[in-house]
Design an enzyme around this catalytic site. Structure first.
Site, PDB file in Angstrom:
ATOM      1  N   GLU A 118      -4.924  -7.246  -6.056  1.00  0.00           N
ATOM      2  CA  GLU A 118      -4.892  -8.587  -5.477  1.00  0.00           C
ATOM      3  C   GLU A 118      -5.771  -8.724  -4.237  1.00  0.00           C
ATOM      4  O   GLU A 118      -5.983  -9.839  -3.747  1.00  0.00           O
ATOM      5  CB  GLU A 118      -3.443  -8.958  -5.144  1.00  0.00           C
ATOM      6  CG  GLU A 118      -2.601  -9.160  -6.408  1.00  0.00           C
ATOM      7  CD  GLU A 118      -1.144  -9.485  -6.122  1.00  0.00           C
ATOM      8  OE1 GLU A 118      -0.677  -9.183  -5.009  1.00  0.00           O
ATOM      9  OE2 GLU A 118      -0.487 -10.031  -7.023  1.00  0.00           O
ATOM     10  N   GLU A 169       3.812  12.731 -13.647  1.00  0.00           N
ATOM     11  CA  GLU A 169       4.150  12.752 -12.230  1.00  0.00           C
ATOM     12  C   GLU A 169       4.544  14.138 -11.740  1.00  0.00           C
ATOM     13  O   GLU A 169       4.667  14.376 -10.535  1.00  0.00           O
ATOM     14  CB  GLU A 169       5.284  11.772 -11.937  1.00  0.00           C
ATOM     15  CG  GLU A 169       6.629  12.176 -12.502  1.00  0.00           C
ATOM     16  CD  GLU A 169       7.729  11.185 -12.143  1.00  0.00           C
ATOM     17  OE1 GLU A 169       8.635  11.582 -11.401  1.00  0.00           O
ATOM     18  OE2 GLU A 169       7.655  10.023 -12.588  1.00  0.00           O
TER      19      GLU A 169
END
Length: 299
Positions: A83, A114
């Site tokens: 954004e 992960e």
């Protein structure tokens, strides 16, 4: 570390009957838990301010702000990074979100990704990380190996680093220069850290990226004056911003924006000072893009 001992993994005594509540009672319980998040974040504001200053320093040095995390934490970093270009007019790649398992993990969990410290290092090496960059590690649990490996590598390289976790004294905190730990307490749904923990991380990331952009001149007053007017809605917003910043009419704002190719900052400077588009751009360049400083020259 035993996951079951983490605050974010313990059971919430206030929501033990979640499955027997009416729908309104259930969403009320969610809301009551969510109300605790802002206060938990408030207690971390001195550390958030440090992270804002470090991110701004990275930008001024030509570096990047890099978020890295797994699962919900990784997705929030990617969201915040994606954004920044339309909001602040920065190039793609100045703010980057890394998620364990790569872009495919945004939509579908990549099992085991992960759990590798080396994968975190590899992802940063693939970006040609330099000491001018800042790396922010995100993990609600605070123990994600992918994040630990990345933060350790970044710090060894001389980068500014920050760790954002919802558990105090976490393993990722021990790898970072700046430690941000909003302790939001047990989740309404046990272990579902996309709830309060995710909201807390989102609030922190909002402040880090927005605050750093303010510090490097991407904001005038409280207006996103480096926004890219790439569609009809944003052209209209650009026009309204020029009017709000100057008190001019929509027609005057539109006239100025057409001369600046719909860049708001030079249009504001033109309206307030009478400069030409070229003069306004030169004035902004002289002050490294800070509109308030450029206006001070003409005060």
């Amino acid at each position: 570390m035993n996951l079951g001992t983490l605050i974010s993994e313990t059971r919430n005594s206030e929501t033990m009957d979640l499955d027997s509540l009416s729908t309104l009672e259930m969403v009320t319980a969610f809301n009551q838990q969510d109300a605790k998040v802002a206060e938990a974040v408030r207690l971390t504001l001195p550390q958030v301010a440090q992270a804002v200053e470090a991110a701004a320093a990275a930008f001024r040095a030509g570096g990047r702000l890099i978020y890295m995390g797994a699962g919900t934490s990784g997705r929030l970093g990617v969201l915040d990074a994606s954004e920044c270009p339309p909001t602040f007019g920065v190039p793609h790649g100045q703010v980057i979100g890394l998620i364990a398992g790569g872009p495919g993990a945004l939509l579908k969990a990549v099992e085991g990704a992960e759990d590798s410290e080396q994968l975190g290092i590899d992802d940063l090496q693939a970006l040609n990380l330099t000491s001018a960059d800042m790396v922010v590690g995100l993990a609600a649990s605070g123990r994600t190996p992918y994040v630990i490996g990345g933060l350790r590598f970044a710090r060894q390289l001389g980068c500014h680093t920050a760790a954002v976790s919802c558990n105090p004294d976490s393993p990722i905190a021990r790898e970072a220069e700046i430690v941000i730990s909003p302790v939001v307490g047990p989740e309404a749904l046990t272990g579902s850290t996309r709830l309060k923990s995710g909201t807390a991380q989102k609030l922190v990331l909002n402040m880090i990226s927005t605050g750093a952009m303010v510090k490097v001149g991407k904001v005038y007053q409280n207006l996103m004056v480096d926004m890219q007017a790439t569609n009809v809605k944003l052209v209209d917003r650009a026009c309204r911003m020029v009017c709000q910043a100057t008190g001019c009419t929509a027609q005057e704002a539109e006239h100025a924006l057409k001369q600046t190719h719909y860049e708001v900052k030079p249009a504001v400077l033109m309206v307030l000072t009478g400069l030409s588009a070229a003069q306004a751009s030169a004035g902004l360049a002289k002050h490294n893009g800070f509109l308030r400083a450029a206006l001070g020259d003409k005060a």
